[in-house]
Design a protein around this motif. Structure first.
Motif, PDB file in Angstrom:
ATOM      1  N   VAL A 107       0.834  -1.205   0.000  1.00  8.51           N
ATOM      2  CA  VAL A 107       0.000   0.000   0.000  1.00  8.51           C
ATOM      3  C   VAL A 107       0.867   1.252   0.000  1.00  8.51           C
ATOM      4  CG1 VAL A 107      -1.607   1.361   1.393  1.00  8.51           C
ATOM      5  CG2 VAL A 107      -2.008  -1.074   1.078  1.00  8.51           C
ATOM      6  N   ASN A 108       1.866   1.287   0.851  1.00 13.94           N
ATOM      7  CA  ASN A 108       2.704   2.482   0.986  1.00 13.94           C
ATOM      8  C   ASN A 108       3.552   2.744  -0.249  1.00 13.94           C
ATOM      9  OD1 ASN A 108       1.727   2.948   3.541  1.00 13.94           O
ATOM     10  ND2 ASN A 108       3.476   2.045   4.601  1.00 13.94           N
ATOM     11  N   ASN A 109       3.921   1.676  -0.966  1.00 12.87           N
ATOM     12  CA  ASN A 109       4.845   1.826  -2.094  1.00 12.87           C
ATOM     13  C   ASN A 109       4.196   1.622  -3.458  1.00 12.87           C
ATOM     14  OD1 ASN A 109       7.742   2.079  -0.814  1.00 12.87           O
ATOM     15  ND2 ASN A 109       6.637   0.564   0.400  1.00 12.87           N
ATOM     16  N   ARG A 110       2.888   1.386  -3.465  1.00 10.96           N
ATOM     17  CA  ARG A 110       2.122   1.256  -4.701  1.00 10.96           C
ATOM     18  C   ARG A 110       2.723   0.227  -5.651  1.00 10.96           C
ATOM     19  NH1 ARG A 110      -2.465   2.842  -3.258  1.00 10.96           N
ATOM     20  NH2 ARG A 110      -3.077   3.034  -5.452  1.00 10.96           N
ATOM     21  N   LEU A 111       3.084  -0.915  -5.117  1.00 11.25           N
ATOM     22  CA  LEU A 111       3.587  -2.017  -5.934  1.00 11.25           C
ATOM     23  C   LEU A 111       2.412  -2.790  -6.519  1.00 11.25           C
ATOM     24  CD1 LEU A 111       6.392  -3.359  -3.570  1.00 11.25           C
ATOM     25  CD2 LEU A 111       6.755  -2.309  -5.808  1.00 11.25           C
ATOM     26  N   GLY A 112       2.509  -3.174  -7.793  1.00 11.44           N
ATOM     27  CA  GLY A 112       1.447  -3.931  -8.421  1.00 11.44           C
ATOM     28  C   GLY A 112       0.285  -3.052  -8.835  1.00 11.44           C
ATOM     29  N   LYS A 113      -0.591  -3.613  -9.682  1.00 12.34           N
ATOM     30  CA  LYS A 113      -1.723  -2.811 -10.161  1.00 12.34           C
ATOM     31  C   LYS A 113      -3.091  -3.337  -9.732  1.00 12.34           C
ATOM     32  CE  LYS A 113      -1.107  -4.887 -14.795  1.00 12.34           C
ATOM     33  NZ  LYS A 113       0.321  -5.177 -14.801  1.00 12.34           N
ATOM     34  N   ARG A 114      -3.160  -4.540  -9.223  1.00 13.44           N
ATOM     35  CA  ARG A 114      -4.407  -5.073  -8.658  1.00 13.44           C
ATOM     36  C   ARG A 114      -3.974  -6.022  -7.544  1.00 13.44           C
ATOM     37  NH1 ARG A 114      -9.423  -5.774 -11.151  1.00 13.44           N
ATOM     38  NH2 ARG A 114      -8.489  -5.635 -13.238  1.00 13.44           N
ATOM     39  N   VAL A 115      -3.958  -5.494  -6.322  1.00 12.49           N
ATOM     40  CA  VAL A 115      -3.347  -6.224  -5.206  1.00 12.49           C
ATOM     41  C   VAL A 115      -4.408  -6.574  -4.169  1.00 12.49           C
ATOM     42  CG1 VAL A 115      -1.604  -6.174  -3.375  1.00 12.49           C
ATOM     43  CG2 VAL A 115      -1.159  -5.020  -5.562  1.00 12.49           C
ATOM     44  N   TYR A 116      -4.434  -7.847  -3.773  1.00 10.29           N
ATOM     45  CA  TYR A 116      -5.347  -8.318  -2.738  1.00 10.29           C
ATOM     46  C   TYR A 116      -4.523  -8.807  -1.546  1.00 10.29           C
ATOM     47  CZ  TYR A 116      -8.562  -8.428  -6.697  1.00 10.29           C
ATOM     48  OH  TYR A 116      -9.311  -8.097  -7.800  1.00 10.29           O
ATOM     49  N   SER A 117      -4.866  -8.329  -0.360  1.00 10.11           N
ATOM     50  CA  SER A 117      -4.165  -8.722   0.866  1.00 10.11           C
ATOM     51  C   SER A 117      -5.026  -9.698   1.651  1.00 10.11           C
ATOM     52  CB  SER A 117      -3.871  -7.494   1.732  1.00 10.11           C
ATOM     53  OG  SER A 117      -3.084  -6.553   1.032  1.00 10.11           O
ATOM     54  N   LEU A 118      -4.455 -10.857   1.970  1.00 14.97           N
ATOM     55  CA  LEU A 118      -5.161 -11.890   2.723  1.00 14.97           C
ATOM     56  C   LEU A 118      -4.492 -12.023   4.084  1.00 14.97           C
ATOM     57  CD1 LEU A 118      -6.046 -12.420  -0.198  1.00 14.97           C
ATOM     58  CD2 LEU A 118      -5.710 -14.864   0.186  1.00 14.97           C
ATOM     59  N   MET A 119      -5.278 -11.817   5.164  1.00 13.34           N
ATOM     60  CA  MET A 119      -4.645 -11.832   6.484  1.00 13.34           C
ATOM     61  C   MET A 119      -5.662 -11.927   7.613  1.00 13.34           C
ATOM     62  SD  MET A 119      -3.618  -7.809   6.815  1.00 13.34           S
ATOM     63  CE  MET A 119      -4.544  -6.692   5.746  1.00 13.34           C
ATOM     64  N   ARG A 120      -5.131 -12.304   8.780  1.00 16.01           N
ATOM     65  CA  ARG A 120      -5.816 -12.075  10.055  1.00 16.01           C
ATOM     66  C   ARG A 120      -5.224 -10.777  10.592  1.00 16.01           C
ATOM     67  NH1 ARG A 120      -5.673 -15.682  15.611  1.00 16.01           N
ATOM     68  NH2 ARG A 120      -3.438 -15.543  15.219  1.00 16.01           N
ATOM     69  N   VAL A 121      -6.052  -9.788  10.848  1.00 15.39           N
ATOM     70  CA  VAL A 121      -5.588  -8.443  11.191  1.00 15.39           C
ATOM     71  C   VAL A 121      -4.926  -8.465  12.567  1.00 15.39           C
ATOM     72  CG1 VAL A 121      -6.253  -6.035  11.494  1.00 15.39           C
ATOM     73  CG2 VAL A 121      -7.416  -7.452   9.790  1.00 15.39           C
ATOM     74  N   PRO A 122      -3.600  -8.160  12.639  1.00 19.63           N
ATOM     75  CA  PRO A 122      -2.841  -8.430  13.859  1.00 19.63           C
ATOM     76  C   PRO A 122      -2.678  -7.264  14.828  1.00 19.63           C
ATOM     77  CG  PRO A 122      -1.324  -7.941  12.099  1.00 19.63           C
ATOM     78  CD  PRO A 122      -2.707  -7.796  11.522  1.00 19.63           C
ATOM     79  N   CYS A 123      -3.155  -6.069  14.480  1.00 20.52           N
ATOM     80  CA  CYS A 123      -2.954  -4.939  15.396  1.00 20.52           C
ATOM     81  C   CYS A 123      -4.123  -3.973  15.308  1.00 20.52           C
ATOM     82  CB  CYS A 123      -1.633  -4.219  15.123  1.00 20.52           C
ATOM     83  SG  CYS A 123      -1.664  -3.124  13.705  1.00 20.52           S
ATOM     84  N   LYS A 124      -4.313  -3.195  16.383  1.00 17.37           N
ATOM     85  CA  LYS A 124      -5.489  -2.321  16.443  1.00 17.37           C
ATOM     86  C   LYS A 124      -5.404  -1.166  15.455  1.00 17.37           C
ATOM     87  CE  LYS A 124      -3.919   0.691  20.243  1.00 17.37           C
ATOM     88  NZ  LYS A 124      -4.267   1.206  21.595  1.00 17.37           N
TER      89      LYS A 124
END
Length: 292
Positions: free
Chosen positions: A256-273
């Motif tokens: 997200v911060n570095n705008r890598l890729g053009k269609r990016v999906y993040s799969l995760m268990r959200v680890p912080c508030k």
């Protein structure tokens, strides 16, 4: 999301847990080592620093101090039989499903696998089986659109950026289904150890490499695809792919911060508030979000 003081503190808490539980050092040596690691983080702290860089330099310092390349080796060895058994139950259920139902169950399995991240300090690792995967409710599921995009011919090549080693066993189920639906899947993996993350060596040992059309090494042990740290080939594969799947919060934030890729999906268990607030979900939620 910019690094906050608690983000740096979270990185140091992870290193402290590694020193106490995994390094084999006595208390006095652990304290001296922790001071050295804290100093390495302090050098880089600033408003524009990437969390992935803080994590990278601090883990490198830990590895050099303890003289062990894979400090998670024993705990991974302990957990692997149970993980393989659980993944097999998921696969047995997956074999009975078809079409969109099969796709979405495999997607949930890949997201559930992120609960096996052994290094996150605020959430204990969890081994999901078919029953618990079935019960997961994805609080955000923007990756669901991938099914239609694949069948419309709009996504042909997918770069798959791995996170933790044992988690990759869950990823094989989703990768298999992505390929069934017409995708060429290229794995992107570290060349050397960072926390419990997958390396090319681990992908081969676990058999994950057999599920991929190709594998690209980053040439580094960096926490994510830090441009100055990894090779140009890995960056090119990610930027050229029709879609990118990244596993885990560290990869999500870096992409997200570095705008890598053009269609990016993040799969995760959200680890912080902080990330939970950013995504509009609760701590510990399971998500498949469109990052870019």
């Amino acid at each position: 999301m910019k690094v906050k003081p608690l983000c740096a503190a979270c990185t140091l808490l992870t290193r402290a847990r590694e020193l106490e539980k995994l390094s084999g050092l006595n208390v006095e040596d652990s304290l001296a080592s922790f001071r050295s690691i804290a100093e390495s983080v302090g050098v880089y702290l600033g408003p524009d620093i990437e969390l992935s860089l803080l994590a990278t330099v601090s883990f490198r310092r830990l590895k050099s101090i303890v003289g062990v390349d894979d400090v998670y080796a024993e705990i991974k060895k302990e957990l692997e039989p149970a993980v393989r058994e659980a993944v097999e139950t998921i696969n047995e259920k997956l074999l009975r499903l078809e079409g969109t139902e099969r796709f979405h169950f495999a997607l949930k399995a890949a997201v559930a696998g992120n609960a096996l991240d052994l290094a996150r300090p605020y959430l204990d690792p969890y081994i999901h089986d078919a029953t618990s995967v079935s019960r997961i409710e994805l609080r955000r599921n923007e990756a669901a659109e991938l099914y239609n995009l694949l069948h419309a011919g709009k996504v042909n090549v997918i770069a798959y950026v791995f996170d933790s080693s044992l988690e990759a066993l869950y990823d094989t189920l989703f990768i298999k289904v992505l390929r069934e639906n017409g995708a060429t899947v290229i794995g992107v993996v570290k060349s050397d150890t960072f926390e419990d993350d997958a390396t090319i060596k681990e992908l081969k040992r676990l058999g994950v490499i057999d599920y991929l059309d190709d594998v690209i090494e980053t040439g580094s042990d960096a926490a994510s695809l830090i441009v100055d740290e990894v090779n140009e080939e890995a960056i090119k594969v990610v930027n050229d792919a029709d879609a990118v799947i990244v596993k885990g919060a560290m990869n999500h934030l870096h992409f997200v911060n570095n705008r890598l890729g053009k269609r990016v999906y993040s799969l995760m268990r959200v680890p912080c508030k902080f990330l939970a607030q950013e995504l509009g979900v609760n701590l510990g939620s399971y998500v498949a979000v469109r990052a870019i």
